[in-house]
Design an enzyme around this catalytic site. Sequence first.
Site, PDB file in Angstrom:
ATOM      1  N   SER A 147      18.130  61.243  86.643  1.00  0.00           N
ATOM      2  CA  SER A 147      18.390  59.918  87.202  1.00  0.00           C
ATOM      3  C   SER A 147      17.129  59.437  87.897  1.00  0.00           C
ATOM      4  CB  SER A 147      19.521  59.992  88.230  1.00  0.00           C
ATOM      5  OG  SER A 147      19.580  58.788  88.971  1.00  0.00           O
ATOM      6  N   TYR A 160      22.913  64.770  95.159  1.00  0.00           N
ATOM      7  CA  TYR A 160      22.679  64.296  93.781  1.00  0.00           C
ATOM      8  C   TYR A 160      21.172  64.229  93.490  1.00  0.00           C
ATOM      9  CZ  TYR A 160      23.225  61.044  89.773  1.00  0.00           C
ATOM     10  OH  TYR A 160      23.193  60.427  88.547  1.00  0.00           O
TER      11      TYR A 160
END
Length: 254
Positions: A147, A160
């Site tokens: 990401s 994350y």
Amino acid sequence: MFDLSGMNALVTGASGGIGSAIATALASRGARVALSGSNGQKLRAFREQLIEETGNPEHGDHVEITCDLSNAEQVEELIPATLDTLGGIDILVNNAGITRDNLAMRMKDEEWDDVVRINLEAAFRLMRASARPMMKARFGRIVNITSVVGATGNPGQMNYAAAKAGVTGMTKSFAAEVASRGITANCIAPGFIRTAMTSSLDEKQQDAINSRIPMGRMGEGGDIGAAAVFLASREAGYVTGETLHVNGGMAMLG
Ligand code: NAP
């Protein structure tokens, strides 16, 4: 160019927004795909749809393999199950991922553990297990979905961002270990991609996101699928240890 005929692929999180687009893109280029996820019902429905759209009589149809990536024992069984059902593995796409957002001060141990276990540890186990069959075949393509947040950080996403940045480092290390055996390992780092989750945002929230993206729109699953086809292809054999950022110019990280 980018013909994947005769190649066997495993895609985790294949029933999700991005995973289903990746599986569709690989299958439409001729790959036979093992679709994995924890929810068997969702997987079955997607497999039927995929077979209808891209069924490949020459190489048999796509298969589904249920696996809960938070369970290490189940993860260890996923590559052997893929080899049993497909007969080999040429492409591994570690796509499945979860978020458990919270500000650092409030983040619970379980929120950290769940995200690291599914986004980072499961990907490690699957790369480790696919190394042997890929080395034997002297060919392999690993594509890990990270990401933009793994490179930039994001408030509320320590877990994350750490997991995604960890996947990047892990991918580079693996790439260096197996490069001489015809195996490549790369990452795709999506920015904002339109999925069920982002579609549920109201117009004002979507406008706020789009205003941060030079292209003025969120990406589509197909944008990630196209990047995955490239990195999985024979033609991308000299590209390894890289991260392909697909974010409409939101963060030009090169
Ligand atoms: P999504 O629609 O929520 O799909 C997530 C997938 O992961 C589902 O297929 C789900 O399958 C699977 N999964 C979740 N927990 C699992 C578990 N315990 N065991 C096995 N499978 C599990 O998410 P997405 O937006 O497509 O995201 C896909 C990847 O792209 C993720 O790695 C995400 O971090 C990354 N990403 C997304 C965006 C975005 O804007 N959407 C941006 C950057 C990066 P089941 O439901 O069957 O468990």
